[in-house]
Motif scaffolding. Sequence first.
Motif, PDB file in Angstrom:
ATOM      1  N   ALA A  39       0.817  -1.218   0.000  1.00 55.10           N
ATOM      2  CA  ALA A  39       0.000   0.000   0.000  1.00 55.10           C
ATOM      3  C   ALA A  39       0.848   1.265   0.000  1.00 55.10           C
ATOM      4  O   ALA A  39       0.332   2.375  -0.157  1.00 55.10           O
ATOM      5  CB  ALA A  39      -0.930   0.011   1.211  1.00 55.10           C
ATOM      6  N   GLU A  40       2.158   1.091   0.204  1.00 53.07           N
ATOM      7  CA  GLU A  40       3.107   2.205   0.247  1.00 53.07           C
ATOM      8  C   GLU A  40       2.748   3.211   1.345  1.00 53.07           C
ATOM      9  O   GLU A  40       2.689   4.424   1.117  1.00 53.07           O
ATOM     10  CB  GLU A  40       3.210   2.894  -1.115  1.00 53.07           C
ATOM     11  N   ILE A  41       2.487   2.658   2.545  1.00 50.55           N
ATOM     12  CA  ILE A  41       2.231   3.514   3.706  1.00 50.55           C
ATOM     13  C   ILE A  41       3.032   2.973   4.891  1.00 50.55           C
ATOM     14  O   ILE A  41       3.509   1.836   4.860  1.00 50.55           O
ATOM     15  CB  ILE A  41       0.737   3.568   4.087  1.00 50.55           C
ATOM     16  N   ALA A  42       3.132   3.780   5.920  1.00 54.20           N
ATOM     17  CA  ALA A  42       3.807   3.339   7.140  1.00 54.20           C
ATOM     18  C   ALA A  42       2.918   2.321   7.865  1.00 54.20           C
ATOM     19  O   ALA A  42       1.697   2.465   7.908  1.00 54.20           O
ATOM     20  CB  ALA A  42       4.076   4.537   8.045  1.00 54.20           C
ATOM     21  N   ARG A  43       3.553   1.290   8.392  1.00 51.15           N
ATOM     22  CA  ARG A  43       2.813   0.207   9.043  1.00 51.15           C
ATOM     23  C   ARG A  43       1.852   0.673  10.148  1.00 51.15           C
ATOM     24  O   ARG A  43       0.725   0.179  10.220  1.00 51.15           O
ATOM     25  CB  ARG A  43       3.817  -0.811   9.584  1.00 51.15           C
ATOM     26  N   PRO A  44       2.227   1.610  11.010  1.00 49.82           N
ATOM     27  CA  PRO A  44       1.298   2.044  12.065  1.00 49.82           C
ATOM     28  C   PRO A  44      -0.014   2.632  11.532  1.00 49.82           C
ATOM     29  O   PRO A  44      -1.023   2.645  12.220  1.00 49.82           O
ATOM     30  CB  PRO A  44       2.085   3.105  12.832  1.00 49.82           C
ATOM     31  N   LEU A  45      -0.001   3.079  10.271  1.00 49.63           N
ATOM     32  CA  LEU A  45      -1.212   3.669   9.705  1.00 49.63           C
ATOM     33  C   LEU A  45      -2.272   2.624   9.344  1.00 49.63           C
ATOM     34  O   LEU A  45      -3.438   2.975   9.140  1.00 49.63           O
ATOM     35  CB  LEU A  45      -0.866   4.508   8.477  1.00 49.63           C
ATOM     36  N   LEU A  46      -1.883   1.355   9.272  1.00 48.25           N
ATOM     37  CA  LEU A  46      -2.865   0.299   8.987  1.00 48.25           C
ATOM     38  C   LEU A  46      -3.957   0.295  10.043  1.00 48.25           C
ATOM     39  O   LEU A  46      -5.152   0.302   9.732  1.00 48.25           O
ATOM     40  CB  LEU A  46      -2.195  -1.082   8.929  1.00 48.25           C
ATOM     41  N   ARG A  47      -3.543   0.270  11.296  1.00 48.69           N
ATOM     42  CA  ARG A  47      -4.514   0.251  12.396  1.00 48.69           C
ATOM     43  C   ARG A  47      -5.346   1.533  12.404  1.00 48.69           C
ATOM     44  O   ARG A  47      -6.560   1.503  12.631  1.00 48.69           O
ATOM     45  CB  ARG A  47      -3.800   0.065  13.739  1.00 48.69           C
ATOM     46  N   HIS A  48      -4.716   2.645  12.129  1.00 48.70           N
ATOM     47  CA  HIS A  48      -5.410   3.935  12.129  1.00 48.70           C
ATOM     48  C   HIS A  48      -6.533   3.955  11.087  1.00 48.70           C
ATOM     49  O   HIS A  48      -7.638   4.445  11.353  1.00 48.70           O
ATOM     50  CB  HIS A  48      -4.415   5.058  11.852  1.00 48.70           C
ATOM     51  N   HIS A  49      -6.268   3.424   9.905  1.00 50.66           N
ATOM     52  CA  HIS A  49      -7.235   3.501   8.812  1.00 50.66           C
ATOM     53  C   HIS A  49      -8.232   2.340   8.793  1.00 50.66           C
ATOM     54  O   HIS A  49      -9.357   2.509   8.318  1.00 50.66           O
ATOM     55  CB  HIS A  49      -6.518   3.566   7.462  1.00 50.66           C
ATOM     56  N   VAL A  50      -7.827   1.167   9.247  1.00 49.68           N
ATOM     57  CA  VAL A  50      -8.696  -0.008   9.131  1.00 49.68           C
ATOM     58  C   VAL A  50      -8.995  -0.682  10.461  1.00 49.68           C
ATOM     59  O   VAL A  50     -10.100  -1.143  10.692  1.00 49.68           O
ATOM     60  CB  VAL A  50      -8.096  -1.043   8.135  1.00 49.68           C
ATOM     61  N   GLY A  51      -8.023  -0.752  11.355  1.00 44.88           N
ATOM     62  CA  GLY A  51      -8.242  -1.410  12.640  1.00 44.88           C
ATOM     63  C   GLY A  51      -7.228  -2.504  12.883  1.00 44.88           C
ATOM     64  O   GLY A  51      -6.184  -2.574  12.224  1.00 44.88           O
ATOM     65  N   ASN A  52      -7.543  -3.384  13.815  1.00 52.11           N
ATOM     66  CA  ASN A  52      -6.615  -4.468  14.143  1.00 52.11           C
ATOM     67  C   ASN A  52      -6.641  -5.560  13.059  1.00 52.11           C
ATOM     68  O   ASN A  52      -7.404  -5.465  12.093  1.00 52.11           O
ATOM     69  CB  ASN A  52      -6.927  -5.034  15.537  1.00 52.11           C
ATOM     70  N   ASN A  53      -5.842  -6.587  13.237  1.00 47.76           N
ATOM     71  CA  ASN A  53      -5.724  -7.639  12.221  1.00 47.76           C
ATOM     72  C   ASN A  53      -7.058  -8.289  11.881  1.00 47.76           C
ATOM     73  O   ASN A  53      -7.370  -8.526  10.710  1.00 47.76           O
ATOM     74  CB  ASN A  53      -4.732  -8.715  12.685  1.00 47.76           C
ATOM     75  N   ASP A  54      -7.838  -8.599  12.917  1.00 45.34           N
ATOM     76  CA  ASP A  54      -9.117  -9.273  12.682  1.00 45.34           C
ATOM     77  C   ASP A  54     -10.088  -8.353  11.939  1.00 45.34           C
ATOM     78  O   ASP A  54     -10.773  -8.784  11.008  1.00 45.34           O
ATOM     79  CB  ASP A  54      -9.726  -9.728  14.011  1.00 45.34           C
ATOM     80  N   GLU A  55     -10.125  -7.096  12.325  1.00 46.28           N
ATOM     81  CA  GLU A  55     -10.997  -6.129  11.644  1.00 46.28           C
ATOM     82  C   GLU A  55     -10.558  -5.942  10.192  1.00 46.28           C
ATOM     83  O   GLU A  55     -11.394  -5.853   9.282  1.00 46.28           O
ATOM     84  CB  GLU A  55     -10.964  -4.782  12.383  1.00 46.28           C
ATOM     85  N   LEU A  56      -9.262  -5.908   9.980  1.00 43.31           N
ATOM     86  CA  LEU A  56      -8.720  -5.774   8.633  1.00 43.31           C
ATOM     87  C   LEU A  56      -9.126  -6.964   7.766  1.00 43.31           C
ATOM     88  O   LEU A  56      -9.565  -6.806   6.620  1.00 43.31           O
ATOM     89  CB  LEU A  56      -7.193  -5.650   8.703  1.00 43.31           C
ATOM     90  N   LEU A  57      -9.025  -8.172   8.323  1.00 48.13           N
ATOM     91  CA  LEU A  57      -9.382  -9.374   7.575  1.00 48.13           C
ATOM     92  C   LEU A  57     -10.877  -9.392   7.243  1.00 48.13           C
ATOM     93  O   LEU A  57     -11.266  -9.683   6.108  1.00 48.13           O
ATOM     94  CB  LEU A  57      -8.994 -10.626   8.369  1.00 48.13           C
ATOM     95  N   ILE A  58     -11.726  -9.066   8.203  1.00 49.94           N
ATOM     96  CA  ILE A  58     -13.167  -9.030   7.959  1.00 49.94           C
ATOM     97  C   ILE A  58     -13.503  -8.002   6.876  1.00 49.94           C
ATOM     98  O   ILE A  58     -14.309  -8.261   5.975  1.00 49.94           O
ATOM     99  CB  ILE A  58     -13.949  -8.706   9.252  1.00 49.94           C
TER     100      ILE A  58
END
Length: 198
Positions: A39-58
């Motif tokens: 995605a060409e973004i900083a890793r900490p921004l994943l949680r900020h934009h989508v949530g935790n791993n389970d939320e991201l997967l759903i």
Amino acid sequence: MPRPSMKLERREEILKAYETCIALYGVEGATQKRIAEEAEIARPLLRHHVGNNDELLIEVVKRYTDRCRTSMLEFAAYPFTDQDELLAVLFLDNSDLTTATDTMIATNLIVVAQTHAPIKELMKSWFDDVHQSFELVLSKLYPNAPKDIVTTVATGLIGIYFNLDALFPIKNNDKNFQKSSYGAAKLLLGSLENEGEL
């Protein structure tokens, strides 16, 4: 605070990157590091934009199944005039119905669904939509065929169709395999032409 449109755009980029990573590495191999790089973004921004791993997967499963649902609705609504036109769309035209990447995503999500109840429900609903769409197309093409035969042929046709895509990584450009898949599907459809007798 970022504009809402930018946040939605970034979220979409992350989900698309996650899908790509699932297709390439499977769900277990789709690490946050790989997703962030894709995605060409900083890793900490994943949680900020989508949530935790389970939320991201759903979220990625919902995105994928929603996209497939739209494609299947278009497929079911298409006014096929004969079996040759249907077979061309499924096996020859390289249509946008699904892609080899979509099939790899589905395959990996099905594996995860075995141990993840919410994903299992989403994937079951996805497959039910696929099956119903194929049944609807066949029912319109063969209005006199018995429903149970239409259901059986739809199941076989889906199996052949997805098998062709699933084997794409090792059978890419194998025209004989594509031709054989087409032929097997044509034989199945022939059973509907004969008043639905297998």
